[in-house]
Design an enzyme around this catalytic site. Sequence first.
Site, PDB file in Angstrom:
ATOM      1  CD  GLN A 187      -3.097  -0.824   0.111  1.00  0.00           C
ATOM      2  OE1 GLN A 187      -3.244   0.280  -0.414  1.00  0.00           O
ATOM      3  NE2 GLN A 187      -3.855  -1.863  -0.226  1.00  0.00           N
ATOM      4  CB  THR A 245       7.572 -20.246 -17.920  1.00  0.00           C
ATOM      5  OG1 THR A 245       8.048 -21.572 -18.123  1.00  0.00           O
ATOM      6  CG2 THR A 245       7.845 -19.397 -19.157  1.00  0.00           C
ATOM      7  CB  CYS A 333      -9.206  -9.709   2.592  1.00  0.00           C
ATOM      8  SG  CYS A 333      -8.112  -8.738   1.587  1.00  0.00           S
TER       9      CYS A 333
HETATM   10  C1  LIG Z   1      -3.646  -6.289  -1.765  1.00  0.00           C
HETATM   11  C2  LIG Z   1      -2.689  -6.559  -0.665  1.00  0.00           C
HETATM   12  C3  LIG Z   1      -1.930  -7.738  -0.656  1.00  0.00           C
HETATM   13  C4  LIG Z   1      -2.157  -8.866  -1.633  1.00  0.00           C
HETATM   14  O1  LIG Z   1      -1.613  -8.635  -2.887  1.00  0.00           O
HETATM   15  P1  LIG Z   1      -2.125  -9.555  -4.110  1.00  0.00           P
HETATM   16  O2  LIG Z   1      -1.251  -9.155  -5.243  1.00  0.00           O
HETATM   17  O3  LIG Z   1      -3.562  -9.174  -4.315  1.00  0.00           O
HETATM   18  O4  LIG Z   1      -1.951 -10.964  -3.709  1.00  0.00           O
HETATM   19  C5  LIG Z   1      -1.006  -7.900   0.346  1.00  0.00           C
HETATM   20  N1  LIG Z   1      -0.817  -6.959   1.289  1.00  0.00           N
HETATM   21  C6  LIG Z   1      -1.525  -5.811   1.314  1.00  0.00           C
HETATM   22  C7  LIG Z   1      -1.264  -4.809   2.365  1.00  0.00           C
HETATM   23  C8  LIG Z   1      -2.491  -5.583   0.330  1.00  0.00           C
HETATM   24  O5  LIG Z   1      -3.197  -4.462   0.383  1.00  0.00           O
END
Ligand SMILES: *Cc1c(COP(=O)(O)O)cnc(C)c1O
Length: 399
Positions: A187, A245, A333
């Site tokens: 983030q 790959t 999530c």
């Molecule tokens: C979105 C997010 C992830 C997960 O990343 P993905 O590429 O969607 O697996 C991990 N950590 C934080 C803080 C996120 O906001």
Amino acid sequence: MPLKKIYLDNSASTRVDDEVVNAMLPYFTEEFGNASSTHQFGQQAKQAIETARGQVAALLNASPTEITFLSGGTESDNLAIKGIAEAHSDKGKHIITSQIEHPAVLASCAHLEQQGWRVTYLPVYREGVVRIEDVRAALTDETVLITVMHVNNELGTIQPLSEIGALVKERREAGQRHLHLHSDAVQSVGKIPVDVKELGVDLLTMTAHKLHGPKGIGVLYVRKGVRLTSQMHGGHHERDRRAGTESVPLIVGIGKACELARLHLDERMERARELRDYLEQELFKRITDISRNGDPARRIPNIANLNFDFVEGEGLQISLDLKGIAVSTGSACSSGSHEPSHVLMAIGLPRDNGYGSLRFSFGKDNTREDVDYLLETLPVVVEKLRKLSPRLRQKQAAA
Ligand SMILES: *Cc1c(COP(=O)(O)O)cnc(C)c1O
């Protein structure tokens, strides 16, 4: 009149920049080679990957050899935590993390707990920020890894990562060579300056789809000299860190997204801050009984997390969605589960209040008109929902 569509959920995912899409396109068709092949098709693919590696490294102030490509933030967190744990378990089995990490970190730590590791989950208090004295107090000679996110995805709060980095350096110089620092910086990258050297991290996680790049591609930065055990067994891709790959188009995409984020960081920050502050300022004028979640002095410019008393967050979110406005309650999530988010619980919001929180997150394409439409819509929605609140009626009866 067609329904407006306003997206204020850029912490969940972002629109891929047209420039990024255009950079990727040839690598699906003309330039389709396997980067491991020694012929020209392969060598061109390899060349494209190395260009992207340089673009990512430049954004993080890392060297290209310290950049490993993999499938996203989740895989990156998994590799960092399990990879360090597995490689250094002979030195101790203790990890320090925080209560407000992403599920990818929390679930990786929980998995290690099942294997006999001890995990300390640091509190974050009302401010939503870890305290350095708590990190210091939790450290033992057996601590192998500290994993604390750079910026929290729900609150936008910035964690004291460079202070933790300095503490780790101090301990390492005093002889605790097996102590490592990992940070989930998903983030913060592309939102505020992220410099791996300044932060003092050994490992850092990022993903493309939170900064106007494609989904399914991320990075783990691994400082030169750090030993970790690969979690994917197969060919010798990515310096033996991640077999499989390479997805050349996605790698080209994350490279381009990082390059654009580096070139436009200042203007994107300024614009997001302007919109976010305008939104907050006006909402506080127009709606009573609202408050901010997380320390407003220590947060990134593009997130506002607000608490609305006497309404449920789910109800608010659905009502806004019906008006064409996309925002989030807690994090994507945990929403849908009807459980208040672990982050809002960690900052001590009462369970009821946890339901009344909304996260607004801005991206590079948002405009003042987006905010104006929200400002017209939200006060009406809140008032309507509050009319149905038994708790508000009780309060008014008592007054
Ligand atoms: C979105 C997010 C992830 C997960 O990343 P993905 O590429 O969607 O697996 C991990 N950590 C934080 C803080 C996120 O906001």
